[in-house]
Every structure is written in C-alpha cells, then in structure tokens.
Motif scaffolding. Structure first.
Motif, PDB file in Angstrom:
ATOM      1  N   ALA A   3     -35.357  20.194  22.129  1.00 21.97           N
ATOM      2  CA  ALA A   3     -34.139  20.584  22.844  1.00 21.97           C
ATOM      3  C   ALA A   3     -32.999  20.836  21.871  1.00 21.97           C
ATOM      4  CB  ALA A   3     -33.760  19.515  23.855  1.00 21.97           C
ATOM      5  N   ASP A   4     -32.903  20.038  20.823  1.00 18.45           N
ATOM      6  CA  ASP A   4     -31.835  20.237  19.838  1.00 18.45           C
ATOM      7  C   ASP A   4     -31.914  21.609  19.191  1.00 18.45           C
ATOM      8  OD1 ASP A   4     -30.893  17.722  20.380  1.00 18.45           O
ATOM      9  OD2 ASP A   4     -31.820  16.788  18.631  1.00 18.45           O
ATOM     10  N   ASP A   5     -33.146  22.077  18.936  1.00 16.87           N
ATOM     11  CA  ASP A   5     -33.309  23.405  18.332  1.00 16.87           C
ATOM     12  C   ASP A   5     -32.801  24.489  19.276  1.00 16.87           C
ATOM     13  OD1 ASP A   5     -34.497  22.211  16.121  1.00 16.87           O
ATOM     14  OD2 ASP A   5     -36.523  22.427  16.963  1.00 16.87           O
ATOM     15  N   ALA A   6     -33.141  24.382  20.548  1.00 21.72           N
ATOM     16  CA  ALA A   6     -32.687  25.373  21.525  1.00 21.72           C
ATOM     17  C   ALA A   6     -31.164  25.348  21.629  1.00 21.72           C
ATOM     18  CB  ALA A   6     -33.325  25.105  22.876  1.00 21.72           C
ATOM     19  N   TYR A   7     -30.583  24.162  21.629  1.00 19.99           N
ATOM     20  CA  TYR A   7     -29.124  24.053  21.702  1.00 19.99           C
ATOM     21  C   TYR A   7     -28.487  24.713  20.482  1.00 19.99           C
ATOM     22  CZ  TYR A   7     -24.431  22.300  21.351  1.00 19.99           C
ATOM     23  OH  TYR A   7     -23.083  22.236  21.197  1.00 19.99           O
ATOM     24  N   ARG A   8     -29.025  24.444  19.305  1.00 16.16           N
ATOM     25  CA  ARG A   8     -28.458  25.040  18.087  1.00 16.16           C
ATOM     26  C   ARG A   8     -28.496  26.558  18.139  1.00 16.16           C
ATOM     27  NH1 ARG A   8     -31.562  21.003  15.519  1.00 16.16           N
ATOM     28  NH2 ARG A   8     -30.254  19.227  15.068  1.00 16.16           N
ATOM     29  N   ARG A   9     -29.582  27.130  18.668  1.00 20.74           N
ATOM     30  CA  ARG A   9     -29.683  28.584  18.784  1.00 20.74           C
ATOM     31  C   ARG A   9     -28.612  29.124  19.732  1.00 20.74           C
ATOM     32  NH1 ARG A   9     -35.135  28.304  20.020  1.00 20.74           N
ATOM     33  NH2 ARG A   9     -34.708  29.449  21.924  1.00 20.74           N
ATOM     34  N   LEU A  10     -28.425  28.449  20.861  1.00 15.57           N
ATOM     35  CA  LEU A  10     -27.407  28.885  21.813  1.00 15.57           C
ATOM     36  C   LEU A  10     -25.998  28.716  21.257  1.00 15.57           C
ATOM     37  CD1 LEU A  10     -28.862  27.413  25.115  1.00 15.57           C
ATOM     38  CD2 LEU A  10     -28.645  29.834  24.531  1.00 15.57           C
ATOM     39  N   ALA A  11     -25.767  27.622  20.561  1.00 19.65           N
ATOM     40  CA  ALA A  11     -24.422  27.308  20.064  1.00 19.65           C
ATOM     41  C   ALA A  11     -23.996  28.236  18.931  1.00 19.65           C
ATOM     42  CB  ALA A  11     -24.369  25.855  19.607  1.00 19.65           C
TER      43      ALA A  11
END
Length: 67
Positions: A3-11
């Motif tokens: 989930a952290d990876d997906a958040y970083r991509r969105l952010a």
C-alpha cells in the motif's frame, strides 16, 4: 506491491479534476449564529461529537434544492 508503494506513486503527482470540487457558498452572520446555537444545544445534550460535526459553511437544504 505494498500500500505504501501505491500511495507514493499517487502522491508524486497529486491532481484533482476540475469538476470534483466546487466553491463553498457564501455565509452570513445569521447562518453562523444559527449553526453555533445548534451545536451548543447538541453539546448541552451530551452529543459532543455531533456538535463538532455541525459546520457553519455546509450547505443548507434550501441551498441544495434551490428553494
């Protein structure tokens, strides 16, 4: 993927579609006073969480329906 990876991509590239938000309606002292009075009444009854959720800038039913 975590989930952290997906958040970083969105952010990395935050964006908001122009139709996803609209300006807040104008507010006057009468609306503010009415909503503050309602919040105080809810708090006096012990409903503090509900009182905290009363937002003076939230749309009224009349504003939403155009009445």
């Amino acid at each position: 993927m975590y989930a952290d990876d997906a958040y970083r991509r969105l952010a990395r590239h935050p964006s908001l579609h122009t139709t996803a938000a609209e300006p807040l309606p104008a507010i006057n002292e009468m609306i503010t006073a009415e909503r503050l009075q309602a919040a105080r009444a809810m708090a006096d009854l012990g409903y503090t969480e509900a009182a905290e959720r009363i937002q003076p800038w939230a749309r009224t039913v009349e504003q939403m329906t155009g009445s």
